[in-house]
Design an enzyme around this catalytic site. Structure first.
Site, PDB file in Angstrom:
ATOM      1  N   GLU A  17       0.854  -1.172   0.000  1.00 33.28           N
ATOM      2  CA  GLU A  17       0.000   0.000   0.000  1.00 33.28           C
ATOM      3  C   GLU A  17       0.905   1.242   0.000  1.00 33.28           C
ATOM      4  O   GLU A  17       1.918   1.265   0.702  1.00 33.28           O
ATOM      5  CB  GLU A  17      -0.885   0.019   1.247  1.00 33.28           C
ATOM      6  CG  GLU A  17      -2.035  -0.981   1.212  1.00 33.28           C
ATOM      7  CD  GLU A  17      -3.215  -0.481   0.394  1.00 33.28           C
ATOM      8  OE1 GLU A  17      -3.108   0.587  -0.226  1.00 33.28           O
ATOM      9  OE2 GLU A  17      -4.247  -1.180   0.383  1.00 33.28           O
ATOM     10  N   GLU A  74     -18.221  -1.588  -9.388  1.00 30.55           N
ATOM     11  CA  GLU A  74     -17.342  -2.463  -8.623  1.00 30.55           C
ATOM     12  C   GLU A  74     -18.109  -3.238  -7.557  1.00 30.55           C
ATOM     13  O   GLU A  74     -17.626  -4.246  -7.042  1.00 30.55           O
ATOM     14  CB  GLU A  74     -16.192  -1.665  -7.996  1.00 30.55           C
ATOM     15  CG  GLU A  74     -16.626  -0.576  -7.048  1.00 30.55           C
ATOM     16  CD  GLU A  74     -15.447   0.103  -6.356  1.00 30.55           C
ATOM     17  OE1 GLU A  74     -14.345  -0.460  -6.383  1.00 30.55           O
ATOM     18  OE2 GLU A  74     -15.647   1.187  -5.797  1.00 30.55           O
ATOM     19  N   ARG A  96     -16.891  -1.011   1.528  1.00 32.02           N
ATOM     20  CA  ARG A  96     -16.005  -1.990   0.888  1.00 32.02           C
ATOM     21  C   ARG A  96     -16.856  -2.970   0.076  1.00 32.02           C
ATOM     22  O   ARG A  96     -18.088  -3.008   0.178  1.00 32.02           O
ATOM     23  CB  ARG A  96     -15.200  -2.750   1.941  1.00 32.02           C
ATOM     24  CG  ARG A  96     -14.397  -1.875   2.887  1.00 32.02           C
ATOM     25  CD  ARG A  96     -13.184  -1.255   2.225  1.00 32.02           C
ATOM     26  NE  ARG A  96     -12.232  -2.230   1.758  1.00 32.02           N
ATOM     27  CZ  ARG A  96     -11.278  -2.786   2.522  1.00 32.02           C
ATOM     28  NH1 ARG A  96     -11.187  -2.460   3.804  1.00 32.02           N
ATOM     29  NH2 ARG A  96     -10.419  -3.655   2.018  1.00 32.02           N
ATOM     30  N   LEU A  97     -16.213  -3.821  -0.664  1.00 31.99           N
ATOM     31  CA  LEU A  97     -16.897  -4.816  -1.481  1.00 31.99           C
ATOM     32  C   LEU A  97     -16.940  -6.156  -0.759  1.00 31.99           C
ATOM     33  O   LEU A  97     -16.126  -6.423   0.129  1.00 31.99           O
ATOM     34  CB  LEU A  97     -16.187  -4.963  -2.820  1.00 31.99           C
ATOM     35  CG  LEU A  97     -15.945  -3.650  -3.572  1.00 31.99           C
ATOM     36  CD1 LEU A  97     -15.216  -3.921  -4.878  1.00 31.99           C
ATOM     37  CD2 LEU A  97     -17.247  -2.917  -3.828  1.00 31.99           C
ATOM     38  N   TRP A 132     -15.977  -9.727  -0.936  1.00 31.14           N
ATOM     39  CA  TRP A 132     -14.936 -10.364  -1.735  1.00 31.14           C
ATOM     40  C   TRP A 132     -15.248 -11.834  -2.015  1.00 31.14           C
ATOM     41  O   TRP A 132     -14.568 -12.751  -1.560  1.00 31.14           O
ATOM     42  CB  TRP A 132     -13.589 -10.212  -1.032  1.00 31.14           C
ATOM     43  CG  TRP A 132     -13.112  -8.786  -0.983  1.00 31.14           C
ATOM     44  CD1 TRP A 132     -13.822  -7.665  -1.257  1.00 31.14           C
ATOM     45  CD2 TRP A 132     -11.804  -8.340  -0.641  1.00 31.14           C
ATOM     46  NE1 TRP A 132     -13.053  -6.542  -1.106  1.00 31.14           N
ATOM     47  CE2 TRP A 132     -11.795  -6.928  -0.722  1.00 31.14           C
ATOM     48  CE3 TRP A 132     -10.635  -8.990  -0.253  1.00 31.14           C
ATOM     49  CZ2 TRP A 132     -10.664  -6.164  -0.434  1.00 31.14           C
ATOM     50  CZ3 TRP A 132      -9.513  -8.227   0.031  1.00 31.14           C
ATOM     51  CH2 TRP A 132      -9.534  -6.827  -0.073  1.00 31.14           C
ATOM     52  N   ASP A 158      -7.695  -5.621  -8.714  1.00 32.07           N
ATOM     53  CA  ASP A 158      -7.170  -4.849  -7.600  1.00 32.07           C
ATOM     54  C   ASP A 158      -6.138  -5.650  -6.800  1.00 32.07           C
ATOM     55  O   ASP A 158      -6.000  -6.857  -6.925  1.00 32.07           O
ATOM     56  CB  ASP A 158      -8.323  -4.429  -6.695  1.00 32.07           C
ATOM     57  CG  ASP A 158      -8.030  -3.196  -5.860  1.00 32.07           C
ATOM     58  OD1 ASP A 158      -6.924  -2.643  -5.968  1.00 32.07           O
ATOM     59  OD2 ASP A 158      -8.927  -2.778  -5.105  1.00 32.07           O
ATOM     60  N   GLU A 164      -0.510  -6.610  -3.690  1.00 34.80           N
ATOM     61  CA  GLU A 164       0.646  -6.166  -2.904  1.00 34.80           C
ATOM     62  C   GLU A 164       0.729  -6.821  -1.531  1.00 34.80           C
ATOM     63  O   GLU A 164       1.687  -6.593  -0.794  1.00 34.80           O
ATOM     64  CB  GLU A 164       0.580  -4.647  -2.662  1.00 34.80           C
ATOM     65  CG  GLU A 164       0.289  -3.816  -3.885  1.00 34.80           C
ATOM     66  CD  GLU A 164      -1.191  -3.562  -4.086  1.00 34.80           C
ATOM     67  OE1 GLU A 164      -1.535  -2.614  -4.784  1.00 34.80           O
ATOM     68  OE2 GLU A 164      -2.017  -4.347  -3.544  1.00 34.80           O
ATOM     69  N   ARG A 199      -3.306  -1.661 -10.231  1.00 34.75           N
ATOM     70  CA  ARG A 199      -2.460  -0.672  -9.573  1.00 34.75           C
ATOM     71  C   ARG A 199      -1.138  -1.290  -9.150  1.00 34.75           C
ATOM     72  O   ARG A 199      -0.128  -0.611  -9.034  1.00 34.75           O
ATOM     73  CB  ARG A 199      -3.165  -0.091  -8.355  1.00 34.75           C
ATOM     74  CG  ARG A 199      -3.331  -1.071  -7.202  1.00 34.75           C
ATOM     75  CD  ARG A 199      -3.990  -0.481  -5.981  1.00 34.75           C
ATOM     76  NE  ARG A 199      -3.896  -1.388  -4.839  1.00 34.75           N
ATOM     77  CZ  ARG A 199      -4.362  -1.121  -3.632  1.00 34.75           C
ATOM     78  NH1 ARG A 199      -4.970   0.029  -3.401  1.00 34.75           N
ATOM     79  NH2 ARG A 199      -4.229  -1.973  -2.654  1.00 34.75           N
ATOM     80  N   ASP A 231      -4.823   4.679  -5.056  1.00 31.25           N
ATOM     81  CA  ASP A 231      -5.808   5.325  -4.182  1.00 31.25           C
ATOM     82  C   ASP A 231      -5.337   6.697  -3.681  1.00 31.25           C
ATOM     83  O   ASP A 231      -4.946   6.859  -2.528  1.00 31.25           O
ATOM     84  CB  ASP A 231      -6.099   4.429  -2.976  1.00 31.25           C
ATOM     85  CG  ASP A 231      -6.695   3.094  -3.371  1.00 31.25           C
ATOM     86  OD1 ASP A 231      -7.127   2.946  -4.532  1.00 31.25           O
ATOM     87  OD2 ASP A 231      -6.724   2.180  -2.525  1.00 31.25           O
ATOM     88  N   HIS A 290     -14.651   7.515 -10.222  1.00 35.95           N
ATOM     89  CA  HIS A 290     -14.762   6.638  -9.044  1.00 35.95           C
ATOM     90  C   HIS A 290     -15.534   7.398  -7.975  1.00 35.95           C
ATOM     91  O   HIS A 290     -15.330   8.596  -7.774  1.00 35.95           O
ATOM     92  CB  HIS A 290     -13.370   6.264  -8.536  1.00 35.95           C
ATOM     93  CG  HIS A 290     -13.348   5.051  -7.655  1.00 35.95           C
ATOM     94  ND1 HIS A 290     -14.199   4.870  -6.587  1.00 35.95           N
ATOM     95  CD2 HIS A 290     -12.563   3.947  -7.687  1.00 35.95           C
ATOM     96  CE1 HIS A 290     -13.940   3.717  -6.003  1.00 35.95           C
ATOM     97  NE2 HIS A 290     -12.954   3.127  -6.648  1.00 35.95           N
TER      98      HIS A 290
END
Length: 667
Positions: free
Chosen positions: A136, A271, A284-285, A287, A390, A393, A440, A457, A522
């Site tokens: 991040e 999204e 948030r989504l 997942w 997405d 990382e 990203r 972000d 977004h």
């Protein structure tokens, strides 16, 4: 490459294409070695990495073994070996347990340096060190600000100037040399010493690939060949705005409002197609990568209706599965998740109030399963034409991987493996060059698989290290190391601790985003707290106008895509890429060339209505909005909202197209 030995035999140099790459002798040792003892802490994709190297050795002597092999000596003992070929220098420790190397490469006075992957704060890297570790990027990214300090205190999440989703241990210099560390281990590019460029490597062996060219364009082209040339973006992706909405079926009604306002729409991006989860961070989504019948009933039919109107539908996925989802159980049964070191159980990662399993992409069966079962069957096969791929990382350093690779070595590789899985899905359905995913996260080689970057972000503000301006620096730096196409969340993303979007920010971001190959909005992490582009008639009209600018430029962008495929040159370019003989341009990071013929100087300072613009070269530049010609040099240009400084070459083959921008109703 060739080895040159000094006349008094006291030192040698390694030269490539007439340039000194490395010098070694008692006065300029090329290597320091040590044993390392690292300590790595990870919290929600933010890493604290510390090391305590010991038993350091600095060899100063040397002995030629043959024309391609040199031993470095500590006293009379050989402690390291250099192997030299036409394109690389490889150094290997000869001492057991020595797994920290600091390679000092030759630098010349005033030599400029760029690279390091996607760097958000600085285009020119001189005077700073840059750890190469995907993570991040942090919120604030400036230790002097209250927001960054607060984020550090509450979750190790403030970040710093060097934190990035996409590091790459590759740098270019103004001698038109490039150096690439061919490894995925933790490393550092250090440019704090004026007489040397240091590459720190956490491994007993390091291979440095060397590239040389006569100019920066040829150098960038060579790097793009090494890391993977892009495919052309499809016409639909560059031909209008992708409107990002996440309000379930109400998103379709809101899209009609955008269209009624005159927006050139190429896609609708939802999204939240798989459902949502409300957390303290924001919306948030959920997942679990299958459509939510509650939030989007009869989605395939909805997508067909959009397609009939010439509009594509885009979604979202990432390489993790929530433990309370259906696909998590399926992944467990198939052995597709990374394991704990101390038990034969899935390793779970805390993503902020929910836990997830990590897909093990070192396992062929898992790559095939995710590409087929999720990206194809759940997404492409119901009509989804693109998605945000997405994350990538977050791979912890204490997981057990099926291939046996150590997680410290696999961590940086993870975004590339994730990109391959997404690209594999497109190939399975014959959709490469048509469907588009965007990422990203990245590392060396991601450009060969990922068709489009996005800048991550950003905070919803004008701050120096985390606001609107960082997307320009990110695109320019990533473009130098092989990535042709980049874009950003129009309007920004991260809204925390009272930091919310202003109308000015929204307006200025439209002006910037229109001059990227893809324009996508977004709603951000806290959509209910922030302005949206359909919040007011003024914002909606602004977005519509700039979407038409973006669509108007599609023929030019198509030509730039063709050029990227043929040469590897990015669409958005640093000024020096075409004007290498102007050193004053080497650190310009707040304006860019859009191709060779269009100059964009976005307004990225709050409250600014004028800005300094550098016009390079020897010929005139024509101001898009007034039609006035300006001579090369530095100018103070009026920049009211709606008229960002944009210039074009009057002799361009696209001059008539550029002149037509004045007729698109920019008021």
């Amino acid at each position: 490459m060739k080895v040159r030995i000094s006349g008094d035999q006291s030192e040698f140099s390694i030269q490539h294409d007439g340039h000194v790459v490395l010098r070694h002798g008692p006065a300029c040792p090329a290597l320091v070695m040590a044993r390392g003892k690292s300590d790595v802490t990870m919290l929600r994709g933010n890493f604290c990495i510390e090391d305590a190297p010991f038993d350091a050795v600095t060899p100063t002597g040397w002995a030629c073994i043959d024309d391609t092999t040199i031993d470095l000596l500590d006293g009379d003992a050989a402690v390291a070996r250099l192997m030299i070929d036409d394109a690389a220098v490889t150094v290997t420790s000869l001492l057991p347990g020595y797994d920290r190397l600091w390679l000092h490469l030759h630098a010349e006075a005033g030599e400029a340096v760029w690279g390091g992957g996607e760097q958000m704060s600085y285009l020119a890297l001189n005077g700073r060190r840059f750890p190469m570790w995907t993570s991040e990027p942090g919120v604030g990214r400036d230790k002097s600000t209250a927001l960054t300090r607060l984020m550090d205190e509450t979750g190790m999440a403030g970040g710093d100037y060097w934190n990035t989703n996409y590091p790459q241990p590759t740098f270019l210099t103004s001698r038109w040399l490039a150096v690439h560390l061919d490894a995925s281990v933790y490393s550092v590019l250090d440019f704090t010493h004026p007489a040397r460029h240091t590459v720190e490597v956490w491994a007993p062996t390091a291979r440095l690939e060397i590239f040389a060219a006569d100019n920066p364009r040829d150098l960038v082209s060579a790097l793009s060949t090494r890391f993977g040339r892009p495919a052309p973006l499809p016409d639909w992706a560059i031909g209008g705005a992708i409107v990002g909405l996440k309000q379930g079926t109400r998103s379709f009604d809101r899209l009609d409002t955008f269209i009624a306002a005159g927006t050139a729409v190429s896609g609708l991006w939802c999204e939240d197609w798989a459902g949502i989860r409300e957390t303290s961070f924001g919306r948030r989504l959920f997942w679990d990568w299958q459509r939510s019948e509650t939030r989007y009933p009869d989605l395939p039919a909805r997508i067909k209706d959009l397609n009939a109107r010439g509009i594509r539908f885009l979604a979202y996925a990432n390489p993790y599965l929530a433990v309370d989802g259906v696909l998590y159980r399926e992944a467990c049964d198939g052995g597709h998740l990374c394991r704990r070191l101390d038990a034969d159980e899935p390793y779970l990662v805390d993503f902020g109030e929910f836990d997830c399993g990590v897909l093990d992409f070192t396992r062929e069966e898992t790559c095939e399963w995710f590409a087929r079962r999720i990206l194809c069957e759940e997404m492409l096969d119901i009509g989804i034409d693109g998605w945000m791929a997405d994350f990538g990382e977050y791979l912890p350093t204490d997981v057990r991987l099926a291939s046996g690779i150590d997680a410290m070595e696999a961590h940086n590789l993870w975004p590339v493996l994730w990109a391959r899985v997404n690209d594999r899905a497109l190939a399975m359905r014959g959709r490469q060059g048509d469907a588009v995913f965007f990422m990203r996260a990245g590392f060396s080689g991601v450009s060969g698989h990922c068709p489009l970057l996005w800048a991550g972000d950003q905070s919803v503000d004008f701050t120096r290290h985390d606001g609107i301006g960082t997307v320009v620096t990110g695109a320019l730096s990533a473009g130098l190391v092989g990535n042709a196409y980049s874009h950003s969340d129009c309007g920004g993303y991260t809204s925390l601790h009272g930091n919310v979007r202003s109308e000015e920010l929204m307006l200025r971001w439209c002006e910037l985003a229109a001059f990227a190959p893809v324009l996508r909005s977004h709603e951000g992490n806290r959509p209910d707290d922030n302005l949206q582009y359909d919040s007011t008639p003024e914002l909606l009209a602004c977005f519509a106008r700039w979407s038409r600018v973006h669509a108007h430029l599609a023929p030019y962008v198509r030509a730039l895509c063709d050029e990227a495929v043929a040469t590897g040159l990015p669409v958005q370019r640093p000024l020096f890429l075409h004007h290498a003989d102007e050193p004053d341009l080497y650190d310009v990071q707040d304006q860019f060339l859009y191709g060779a013929d269009l100059m964009v100087a976005p307004v990225i300072e709050e409250g600014a209505t004028r800005r300094r613009v550098v016009l390079p070269g020897t010929g005139p530049w024509r101001h898009v909005w007034s039609g006035e010609d300006f001579a090369p040099g530095t100018h103070d240009i009026a920049a009211p909202i709606g008229h960002p400084p944009v210039f074009y070459r009057p002799d361009s083959a696209f001059a008539a197209l550029f002149a037509g921008l004045r007729e698109i109703g920019i008021e």
